[in-house]
Write an enzyme that holds these catalytic residues in place. Structure first.
Site: not given
Ligand code: 13P
Ligand code: G3H
Ligand code: ZN
Length: 309
Positions: A50, A82, A104, A180, A211, A257
């Site tokens: 990310s 991501d 996105d 998320h 996601h 997560s």
């Molecule tokens: P979770 O928070 O459910 O793990 O989703 C992660 C995600 O979509 C990252 O892009």
């Molecule tokens: O969708 C988000 C992912 O869980 C990444 O999270 O932006 O805190 O690294 P982050």
């Molecule tokens: Zn995501």
């Protein structure tokens, strides 16, 4: 073996009725835990970074960690951005060696989402990189943005053909009720499989991305709460729903997560039980092992991508 794109992985996953795990990476132990599990299960893999991870760990460090993982495992691994939210960050990741990016534009009006996504696709495809777009809006926490369950917008199947055709994206993330973070449902978990089915009907053979697909194992939540944490009501997507999605058009399932919960539960427990320890290897080692175990569980019992490398 160099980094691969997701093209071949998705084709096989679609035909085989399974999905590839896309796991978020932020440091060495996370990369190692995920890739050791994938190696033992002979699973293809997407490691995703990310904007926050890039800021935390630095692009070059993450790149080198993933290169090391490929050398150690010899697995087909794609490195994916991501939730890229601008052309600039996608460009930086494409120029910096990623094999896949997500643009996105889901927060933008439809035409603007198309315009931005198309711009990224043109730049990426000229350089052999694949692109994931998004239509619809997930609830939950993403970086600093918190979208409530009421403000989430399901993907409109009427829009998907035009979006894919006009942008040229290689895969599409959709919103069917996942979100998320660790607090996904206030009441019973509910996914709109009817929307997924309709999208699949309109885009036959086209890879769909889910996601917000952590299942938030209650044993992690209980351990965190037992050892000084405070996560009442944490709830995820039931695994049977993910398996069903994987058997349909969903070829990529994003999980972050659950890795955070595994790591944090392990470290909290270790700290509480070993108050005299201060060598980071003594708690990061078990945390890495916990990540390996949860990833193995996902590969074998949820995604079904074991022995598909
Ligand atoms: P979770 O928070 O459910 O793990 O989703 C992660 C995600 O979509 C990252 O892009
Ligand atoms: O969708 C988000 C992912 O869980 C990444 O999270 O932006 O805190 O690294 P982050
Ligand atoms: Zn995501």
């Amino acid at each position: 073996m160099p980094l691969v794109t997701t093209t071949e992985m998705f084709k096989k996953a679609y035909e085989g009725g399974y999905a590839i795990g896309a796991f978020n990476v932020n440091n060495m132990e996370i990369v190692q835990g995920i890739t050791e599990a994938a190696k033992e299960e002979n699973a293809p893999l997407i490691l995703q970074v990310s904007a926050g991870a890039r800021k935390y760990a630095n692009h070059t460090y993450l790149m080198k960690l993933v290169e090391a993982a490929i050398e150690e495992t010899n697995l087909p691994i794609a490195l994916h951005l991501d939730h890229g939210d601008s052309f600039e960050i996608c460009k930086a990741c494409i120029d910096g060696g990623f094999s896949s990016v997500m643009i996105d534009g889901s927060h933008l009006p439809f035409e603007e989402n198309i315009k931005l996504t198309k711009q990224v696709v043109e730049y990426a495809h000229e350089r052999g990189v694949v692109v994931e777009g998004e239509l619809g809006r997930l609830a939950g926490v993403e970086d600093d943005v918190n979208v409530s369950e009421e403000d989430a917008i399901y993907t409109d199947p009427d829009e998907v053909e035009e979006f894919v055709e006009k942008t040229g994206v290689d895969s599409l993330a959709i919103a069917i009720g996942t979100s998320h973070g660790a607090y996904k449902f206030k009441g019973a978990a509910k996914l709109r499989f009817d929307i997924l089915e309709e999208i699949q009907r309109r885009l036959p053979g086209f890879p769909i991305v889910l996601h917000g697909a952590s299942s938030v194992p209650q044993e992690f939540v209980e351990t965190i709460n037992k050892y000084g944490g405070n996560m009442p009501g944490a709830k995820g997507v039931p695994e049977e729903m993910l398996r069903k999605a994987a058997s349909m058009a969903v070829c990529k399932i994003n999980i972050d997560s659950d890795l955070r919960l595994a790591m944090t539960a392990t470290i909290r427990k270790f700290m509480a039980e070993n108050p005299e320890m201060f060598d980071p290897r003594q708690y990061l080692g078990p945390a890495r092992q916990a990540i390996k175990e949860i990833v193995r569980h996902k590969i074998v019992n949820v995604l079904g991508c074991n022995n598909k490398a």
